[in-house]
Write an enzyme that holds these catalytic residues in place. Structure first.
Site, PDB file in Angstrom:
ATOM      1  N   ASP A 115      -8.414  -8.912   3.897  1.00  0.00           N
ATOM      2  CA  ASP A 115      -8.215  -7.813   4.834  1.00  0.00           C
ATOM      3  C   ASP A 115      -9.334  -7.740   5.875  1.00  0.00           C
ATOM      4  OD1 ASP A 115      -7.121  -5.600   5.952  1.00  0.00           O
ATOM      5  OD2 ASP A 115      -7.678  -4.209   4.380  1.00  0.00           O
ATOM      6  N   GLU A 153       0.820  -1.214   0.000  1.00  0.00           N
ATOM      7  CA  GLU A 153       0.000   0.000   0.000  1.00  0.00           C
ATOM      8  C   GLU A 153       0.854   1.264   0.000  1.00  0.00           C
ATOM      9  OE1 GLU A 153      -2.690  -0.629   3.310  1.00  0.00           O
ATOM     10  OE2 GLU A 153      -3.983  -1.867   2.045  1.00  0.00           O
ATOM     11  N   GLU A 195     -12.606  -2.417  11.986  1.00  0.00           N
ATOM     12  CA  GLU A 195     -12.514  -1.598  10.776  1.00  0.00           C
ATOM     13  C   GLU A 195     -13.613  -1.901   9.758  1.00  0.00           C
ATOM     14  OE1 GLU A 195      -8.740  -1.844   8.794  1.00  0.00           O
ATOM     15  OE2 GLU A 195      -9.494  -0.814   7.019  1.00  0.00           O
TER      16      GLU A 195
END
Ligand code: GCW
Length: 837
Positions: free
Chosen positions: A375, A295, A403
């Site tokens: 993820d 990322e 998240e």
């Protein structure tokens, strides 16, 4: 004093803000206190104030005073007569106390409450502190049984990863600013840091990386090293070691070198120097955590070096100091994934990158692997990388931070999700290879001492630590599972509930039931059959936005079109991912017949009309599951309401607010996902619910004053596909409608959008009589990732219960825009008892 007892008997407990979490040491009722026999003295076999043994004695004194109202003396010498003695094996032996404990491993302890002396014996000081917490946990739960047992950790690494930025913000933080950093430096007041260490010690967490994996090289400045020393000093008495995340490019960006090539001599010398200096400040630094080539983060691949070259660079630097390197496996090419290539698959990345490196890592490197290959989604197949790391130690990365799982605004109890992964048998080389008890324990590949657990946690300055009381069972559960991955998730909850809210059976049963229902419900209303959480993956990862999953390089694709959906990850026809598992598991996932329904779309691309093992088609299962999930979520606030008076008012009110919010947002999710796939597939809901809302009045169909009708993007987050927004920013506006329902008692729900940077105000009237008023201030009350748009994140609703309504009544909402909030309204629902819509 008598007054307090009286209140305690009535169960009217004082307001609590959550700061003490499960370490409240609340006084037990008198009749129970009477049954407790504790020795009158505490003997701590170490008098040094910063030693975990000393800390244990203080904690025992404080806890017993709180729980039983008894004041115990602490001494440091053994004496005749009954006492609670706490120390290491060595200290017991030195004091001439003979103990017979089974073999203790590092951090393990022995607890005996038999006879008139309580023995708390640690293999090391940390273990003794854990034993003291265990004893206090028993007392706090009124468990006075005589016990004598030893317990050892399943794994040596039981760490936390905070994603705290040096400016004090937290990546994916939903509980306020950092307790570690402020203004690009370490905080000078370490009170909360020490309190956090206390909580972590009580769940046997022994290490913490305090800064974000997206790391800032400034952490290596002289001032910040001094700050790290202070933080380490605050945590050390609790047996918690600190470590830091490194930015791979630091030699260049911070050190002034012209390269950060891991094989370059000047780079190696630079890291060695920095590491030596760090260890001068923090002699017991646990080690480093590194996110490289992921990322946008720099890494060794920039110089055509391998990931192991990168990891070993740090491993060599920390080796002389006894440190370790946690090297993240979350490496994938986030810019060049092309969805038009049927074989492209982000899930393949970790194994593709690490498979050939298994014999290349130094022996103090641990590869840290997220539980699934994508993820932290609501359901993932377990990462196959665990099966490829036979010579390399591995740790699993879990996420207490919710998240993708409701960002602490939705109740989602995570241990059942984690246990699905931990209990999974990868059958490596045809042998039992259960991820938790065989692999992470280090037993399977003889890596004991260097394997374990890391959990991403976003503790912040909020008094509740995580932003909401019930999310704390996830932090507590993490510690319990890292110690023993076979512990029952219900037992964990029951202990946590008693410690956090007291011994009342109704409280325990209610919270246990709700929590156990919460992950399945969340999966049902956000994305099932293994399609992942259908959230806004290019945005804040909170509300629904199914179309954001596809047509971008992020690789969290669903490949949904008008006829079919799912990722074909088979070897025979798809991305080949299924083949990354050992043979038996690979064969199970390769075949649609043996793939469990809840991972069907993770592994296979099928028509919406494909029939599941439960007899439903994929599309009908989608519809039904989303209705079922929202219905379950609606019961949470109802179940919670029954606890009024049993729980202190502050925590009761704070949770009541969030659970009501969740009920509303679960409906937003349900409708958005169902509308989206209904529209895409054109297949009707067999029960004719999707898009039909007989109990709603759409705002766009009401009489509008100062309001105009607008569309919304994405379309599916507005009921009836339209909303109304006030014209002109601060003008007062209203919507009204004459109701046409038979007389009765209804709940009145108003759906609106609550944006960041604005606090519109609203008042609801029935025939000019005010029913209630509110302000769009969720940004202050909830703490989820903020959004400026009218979308699935800001969609929310408020419910007024038990309103008497008759035919011809006029409902009106008066509103005042504020800032960015144009007082957007979607609909009013007039709900008969039991209807969830
Ligand atoms: O889950 C994603 C998050 C990023 C995070 C990254 C990672 C710290 O959206 O915020 O960055 O993963 O785990 O590195």
């Amino acid at each position: 004093m008598r007054g307090l007892w009286f209140l305690a008997i009535l169960g009217l407990v004082a307001a609590e803000d959550g700061l003490n979490a499960w370490l409240r040491y609340a006084r037990l009722p008198c009749n129970i206190v009477k049954q407790a026999a504790v020795p009158p003295n505490i003997v701590a076999l170490n008098a040094t104030k910063i030693s975990p043994i000393y800390v244990a004695s203080q904690e025992l004194q404080k806890g017993i005073k709180g729980i039983l109202g008894k004041s115990l003396n602490v001494t440091h010498e053994t004496s005749e007569g009954p006492s609670i003695v706490v120390g290491t094996i060595a200290a017991f032996t030195d004091s001439g106390i003979s103990i017979e404990t089974p073999e203790l491993e590092e951090d393990g302890f022995w607890l005996s409450t038999k006879g008139d002396t309580v023995e708390i014996v640690g293999q090391n000081e940390r273990g003794a502190l854990y034993g003291a917490f265990e004893y206090l946990s028993m007392l706090a739960q009124a468990n006075f049984t005589e016990v004598a047992y030893a317990t050892n950790p399943s794994a040596a690494i039981r760490w936390i990863n905070q994603w705290d930025n040096m400016d004090g913000t937290i990546e994916r933080g939903y509980a306020g600013l950092s307790i570690f950093f402020k203004d690009n430096a370490l905080v000078s007041n370490v009170t909360r840091v020490a309190e956090y260490a206390r909580l972590l010690a009580s769940i046997r967490v022994n290490g913490i990386i305090i800064n974000n994996v997206n790391a800032n090289a400034m952490i290596l400045s002289d001032t910040n090293m001094a700050g790290l020393a202070k933080v380490a000093d605050a945590m050390r008495p609790w047996g918690v070691k600190i470590g830091i995340s490194l930015n791979f490019a630091s030699p260049q960006t911070f050190g002034g070198l012209n390269t950060f090539d891991p094989l370059d001599k000047s780079v190696i010398a630079w890291w060695t120097g920095i590491t030596d200096k760090l260890y001068k400040h923090v002699p017991d630094l646990a080690g480093f955590l590194v996110k490289a080539n992921s990322e946008g983060q720099p890494g060794p691949l920039t110089y055509n070096r391998t990931l192991s070259d990168g990891a070993n660079l740090f491993a060599k630097a920390v080796k002389p100091h006894g440190g370790i390197v946690m090297f993240r496996a979350f490496v994938y090419d986030y810019q060049n994934l092309n969805e038009s290539n049927w074989k492209a698959d982000r899930a393949n990345a970790a194994v593709d990158f690490f498979r050939d490196l298994d014999d290349k890592f130094d022996d103090n490197v641990v590869v840290q692997v997220k539980y699934g290959p994508i993820d932290f989604q609501v359901r993932e197949a377990p990462s196959p990388l665990f099966a490829h790391l036979k010579q390399t130690a591995s740790a699993i990365e879990l996420q207490v931070t919710q998240e993708y799982l409701g960002q602490q605004c939705h109740l989602v109890y995570l241990p059942p999700l984690w246990k699905e992964i931990l209990n999974f048998d990868l059958r490596i080389d045809g042998e039992k290879s259960v991820i938790g008890s065989d692999i992470l324990s280090g037993k399977r590949f003889n890596k004991k001492g260097l394997t374990g657990y890391a959990a991403v946690v976003n503790v912040g300055q909020n008094a509740t630590w995580l932003g909401t009381h019930l999310a704390m069972s996830n932090l507590y559960g993490y510690g319990r599972l890292a110690w023993d991955p076979t512990v029952d998730e219900v037992a964990i909850l029951e202990d946590w509930t008693r410690l956090t809210f007291g011994l009342d059976d109704t409280i325990r049963e209610t919270i246990t039931r709700m929590s156990m229902e919460s992950w399945p419900a969340y999966e049902n209303y956000t994305g099932n059959l293994g399609i992942q959480t259908l959230t806004d993956i290019t945005g804040p990862h909170f509300g629904p936005n199914p179309q954001s999953m596809d047509n971008n390089p992020w690789g969290q694709w669903t490949r949904a079109d008008a006829f079919s959906i799912g990722m074909d990850r088979t070897v025979k026809n798809g991305t080949g991912y299924a083949g990354q598992y050992p043979a038996e598991v690979a064969a199970m996932f390769e075949d649609i017949e043996t793939t469990p329904d809840d991972l069907l779309l993770w592994f296979h691309h099928v028509p919406y009309t494909h029939v599941l093992k439960n007899g439903k088609t994929v599309i009908q299962h989608f519809y039904d599951a989303h209705y079922a999930g929202a219905e379950t979520a609606a019961t949470f606030s109802v179940q919670w309401a029954k606890l009024q008076g049993l729980i202190d008012q502050q925590r009761f009110d704070e949770m009541a607010f969030r659970l009501t919010y969740q009920a509303g947002h679960a409906i937003v999710w349900r409708d958005a996902i169902n509308e989206f796939y209904h529209n895409l597939s054109g297949i009707a809901d067999a029960q004719d619910r999707v898009g039909k809302h007989p109990w709603r009045v759409e705002a766009e169909s009401m009489t509008l004053r100062g309001y105009r009708v607008t569309a919304v993007n994405p379309f599916e987050v507005a009921s009836g596909l339209r909303i109304v927004q006030s014209v002109g920013n601060s003008s007062s506006a209203s919507v009204s409608v004459t109701l046409n329902y038979t007389a009765g008692t209804y709940d009145l729900a108003v759906a609106y959008y609550d944006l960041y940077e604005g606090k519109a105000s609203y008042e609801l009237f029935l025939n000019d009589k005010s029913i209630g008023s509110w302000v769009g201030d969720n940004e202050d009350r909830l703490g989820f990732t903020l959004t400026r748009g009218i979308d699935g994140h800001s969609a929310t609703r408020i419910t007024f219960k038990g309103v008497e309504i008759k035919e011809g009544d006029v409902v009106r909402v008066d509103a005042k825009a504020n800032g960015r909030e144009t007082a957007p309204l979607d609909y009013i629902a007039v709900l008969p008892p039991g209807v969830v819509d």
